[in-house]
Design an enzyme around this catalytic site. Structure first.
Site, PDB file in Angstrom:
ATOM      1  N   HIS A  35     -32.193 -18.792   1.690  1.00 26.59           N
ATOM      2  CA  HIS A  35     -31.208 -18.332   0.715  1.00 26.59           C
ATOM      3  C   HIS A  35     -30.095 -17.676   1.514  1.00 26.59           C
ATOM      4  O   HIS A  35     -30.342 -17.089   2.572  1.00 26.59           O
ATOM      5  CB  HIS A  35     -31.821 -17.336  -0.276  1.00 26.59           C
ATOM      6  CG  HIS A  35     -30.850 -16.865  -1.316  1.00 26.59           C
ATOM      7  ND1 HIS A  35     -30.255 -17.727  -2.207  1.00 26.59           N
ATOM      8  CD2 HIS A  35     -30.347 -15.631  -1.581  1.00 26.59           C
ATOM      9  CE1 HIS A  35     -29.432 -17.039  -2.982  1.00 26.59           C
ATOM     10  NE2 HIS A  35     -29.466 -15.763  -2.619  1.00 26.59           N
ATOM     11  N   HIS A  47     -23.877 -13.101  -3.719  1.00 29.04           N
ATOM     12  CA  HIS A  47     -24.557 -14.385  -3.542  1.00 29.04           C
ATOM     13  C   HIS A  47     -24.575 -15.168  -4.841  1.00 29.04           C
ATOM     14  O   HIS A  47     -24.395 -14.613  -5.929  1.00 29.04           O
ATOM     15  CB  HIS A  47     -25.980 -14.176  -2.999  1.00 29.04           C
ATOM     16  CG  HIS A  47     -26.890 -13.412  -3.909  1.00 29.04           C
ATOM     17  ND1 HIS A  47     -28.089 -13.902  -4.352  1.00 29.04           N
ATOM     18  CD2 HIS A  47     -26.786 -12.170  -4.463  1.00 29.04           C
ATOM     19  CE1 HIS A  47     -28.690 -13.015  -5.121  1.00 29.04           C
ATOM     20  NE2 HIS A  47     -27.911 -11.949  -5.205  1.00 29.04           N
ATOM     21  N   CYS A 116     -26.257 -22.063  -2.648  1.00 27.87           N
ATOM     22  CA  CYS A 116     -25.867 -20.746  -2.148  1.00 27.87           C
ATOM     23  C   CYS A 116     -25.258 -20.815  -0.749  1.00 27.87           C
ATOM     24  O   CYS A 116     -24.369 -20.022  -0.414  1.00 27.87           O
ATOM     25  CB  CYS A 116     -27.057 -19.791  -2.172  1.00 27.87           C
ATOM     26  SG  CYS A 116     -28.486 -20.382  -1.223  1.00 27.87           S
TER      27      CYS A 116
END
Length: 154
Positions: A35, A47, A116
């Site tokens: 991530h 994010h 992301c």
């Protein structure tokens, strides 16, 4: 490029190895994927996340501003400005200002074209790229060729 890893048991505020600067990319190692978040200072990140924080092929994601400790949880993380040698990073104040202006927005999320990692690389470099997607496509095509008998592992 700083690739110093920080363990999840670290006291985030006092750990000397965590030397992120505003505009740096933070890579967080989840079980099967990474991530990505953008460090904005004061132990906060911005994010793109999916509903429930789970991996999804396609969905509506949300841009969030959160404390890094909350986003990282018990996972390992590191500063990883992975494309600095390929593209010049934008000025930190511009990166942070743009990231903060996007907080709360709902954006299209696609595992293969707008995840992301794409989100944070677009903010830092003005180029949306995801290296982990490239690796996944490579493995997918190798597996297809192998199953067809067209790929020799030896």
């Amino acid at each position: 490029m700083d690739l110093t890893e920080v363990s999840p048991a670290t006291d985030f505020c006092r750990h000397r190895l965590f030397n992120a600067k505003p505009g740096d990319l933070i890579e967080i190692s989840r079980v099967l994927y990474q991530h990505w978040a953008l460090y904005i200072g004061n132990m906060e990140v911005v994010h793109l996340t999916t509903p429930g924080g789970d991996v999804a092929l396609e969905t509506t994601g949300k841009v969030k501003r959160e404390m890094i400790k909350k986003v990282v949880g018990h996972d390992r993380f590191k500063v990883n400005n992975l494309l600095d040698e390929k593209y010049p990073p934008r000025e930190p104040y511009i990166i942070v200002k743009e990231a903060c202006s996007m907080v709360g927005q709902e954006l299209w999320y696609s595992l293969t074209s707008r995840n992301c990692e794409h989100f944070v690389t677009d903010l830092r470099y003005g180029k949306a790229e995801s290296r982990q997607v490239g690796v996944l496509w490579f493995l997918y095509f190798c597996l297809q060729d192998y199953l067809k008998g067209q790929f020799n592992l030896m």
